[in-house]
Design a protein around this motif. Structure first.
Motif, PDB file in Angstrom:
ATOM      1  N   SER A  63       0.994  -1.080   0.080  1.00 37.32           N
ATOM      2  CA  SER A  63      -0.023  -0.222   0.183  1.00 37.32           C
ATOM      3  C   SER A  63       0.863   1.338   0.032  1.00 37.32           C
ATOM      4  N   GLN A  64       1.919   1.277   0.631  1.00 40.02           N
ATOM      5  CA  GLN A  64       2.946   2.332   0.632  1.00 40.02           C
ATOM      6  C   GLN A  64       3.219   2.633  -0.823  1.00 40.02           C
ATOM      7  N   TRP A  65       3.632   1.721  -1.371  1.00 40.75           N
ATOM      8  CA  TRP A  65       4.098   1.669  -2.933  1.00 40.75           C
ATOM      9  C   TRP A  65       3.020   2.414  -3.877  1.00 40.75           C
ATOM     10  N   ARG A  66       1.779   1.993  -3.418  1.00 37.71           N
ATOM     11  CA  ARG A  66       0.523   2.607  -4.162  1.00 37.71           C
ATOM     12  C   ARG A  66       0.433   4.130  -3.787  1.00 37.71           C
ATOM     13  N   GLU A  67       0.481   4.265  -2.586  1.00 35.71           N
ATOM     14  CA  GLU A  67       0.286   5.690  -1.992  1.00 35.71           C
ATOM     15  C   GLU A  67       1.679   6.726  -2.576  1.00 35.71           C
TER      16      GLU A  67
ATOM     17  N   GLN B  87       7.715  -7.760  -6.936  1.00 37.54           N
ATOM     18  CA  GLN B  87       7.756  -7.235  -8.213  1.00 37.54           C
ATOM     19  C   GLN B  87       7.330  -6.016  -8.277  1.00 37.54           C
ATOM     20  N   ILE B  88       8.106  -5.123  -8.818  1.00 36.42           N
ATOM     21  CA  ILE B  88       7.381  -3.788  -9.169  1.00 36.42           C
ATOM     22  C   ILE B  88       7.385  -3.759 -10.549  1.00 36.42           C
ATOM     23  N   ARG B  89       6.128  -3.240 -10.970  1.00 41.18           N
ATOM     24  CA  ARG B  89       5.859  -3.575 -12.639  1.00 41.18           C
ATOM     25  C   ARG B  89       6.439  -2.158 -13.139  1.00 41.18           C
ATOM     26  N   THR B  90       6.200  -0.787 -12.758  1.00 35.06           N
ATOM     27  CA  THR B  90       6.758   0.346 -13.526  1.00 35.06           C
ATOM     28  C   THR B  90       6.901   1.408 -12.513  1.00 35.06           C
ATOM     29  N   PHE B  91       8.015   2.099 -13.034  1.00 35.08           N
ATOM     30  CA  PHE B  91       8.659   3.353 -12.047  1.00 35.08           C
ATOM     31  C   PHE B  91       8.210   4.626 -13.027  1.00 35.08           C
ATOM     32  N   GLU B  92       7.250   4.542 -13.887  1.00 34.57           N
ATOM     33  CA  GLU B  92       6.949   5.311 -15.037  1.00 34.57           C
ATOM     34  C   GLU B  92       6.706   6.851 -13.982  1.00 34.57           C
ATOM     35  N   LYS B  93       5.903   6.682 -13.173  1.00 32.96           N
ATOM     36  CA  LYS B  93       5.381   7.933 -12.298  1.00 32.96           C
ATOM     37  C   LYS B  93       6.465   8.445 -11.458  1.00 32.96           C
ATOM     38  N   MET B  94       7.101   7.460 -10.761  1.00 33.60           N
ATOM     39  CA  MET B  94       8.230   7.915 -10.193  1.00 33.60           C
ATOM     40  C   MET B  94       9.317   8.699 -10.660  1.00 33.60           C
TER      41      MET B  94
END
Length: 132
Positions: free
Chosen positions: A19-23, A65-72
């Motif tokens: 959830s932290q990653w989503r936030e 697994q982290i699918r994308t770092f695009e927003k970051m």
């Protein structure tokens, strides 16, 4: 919405870590405003970057697994070199650590399925060792 105390990232149950990653991604996309996270905008983006890197490192350590770092990547694209430091130092103090601890304690007591006894006891030992 909450950014958990920086020193507790390693002790978060799977649900809270994911959830932290989503936030974080929501912050990257919309610069969310919420009473529990508004303080982050008082700090340079470096602090959020360092915090994000800590969350990513913990996720990788656990094999998530982290699918994308695009927003970051878009959010931090203008950020230059970042020096190592403790992020959100004034807000992530002992009082905030206690607040987060009791929030996690309640999740454990209420039987959160992905919060095992070992992880909870590690958290208690850390908090009781007088950190921060």
């Amino acid at each position: 919405m909450r950014l958990w105390h920086v020193d507790l990232i390693a002790f978060l149950p799977k649900g809270q870590l994911l959830s932290q990653w989503r936030e974080l991604n929501s912050i990257f996309a919309k610069e969310d405003k919420h009473i529990l996270i508004n303080y982050i905008y008082e700090y340079p983006k470096d602090d959020l970057f360092i915090y994000t890197e800590m969350v990513i490192a913990e996720m990788k350590k656990r094999g998530y697994q982290i699918r994308t770092f695009e927003k970051m990547n878009k959010y931090f694209e203008a950020l230059g070199a970042v020096e190592a430091k403790t992020p959100f130092k004034q807000h992530h103090n002992r009082e905030y650590l206690d607040i987060c601890f009791y929030n996690l304690k309640e999740k454990y007591i209420r039987g959160q399925k992905d919060y095992d006894e070992d992880k909870y006891h590690q958290l208690c030992m850390f908090v009781n060792s007088n950190h921060v």
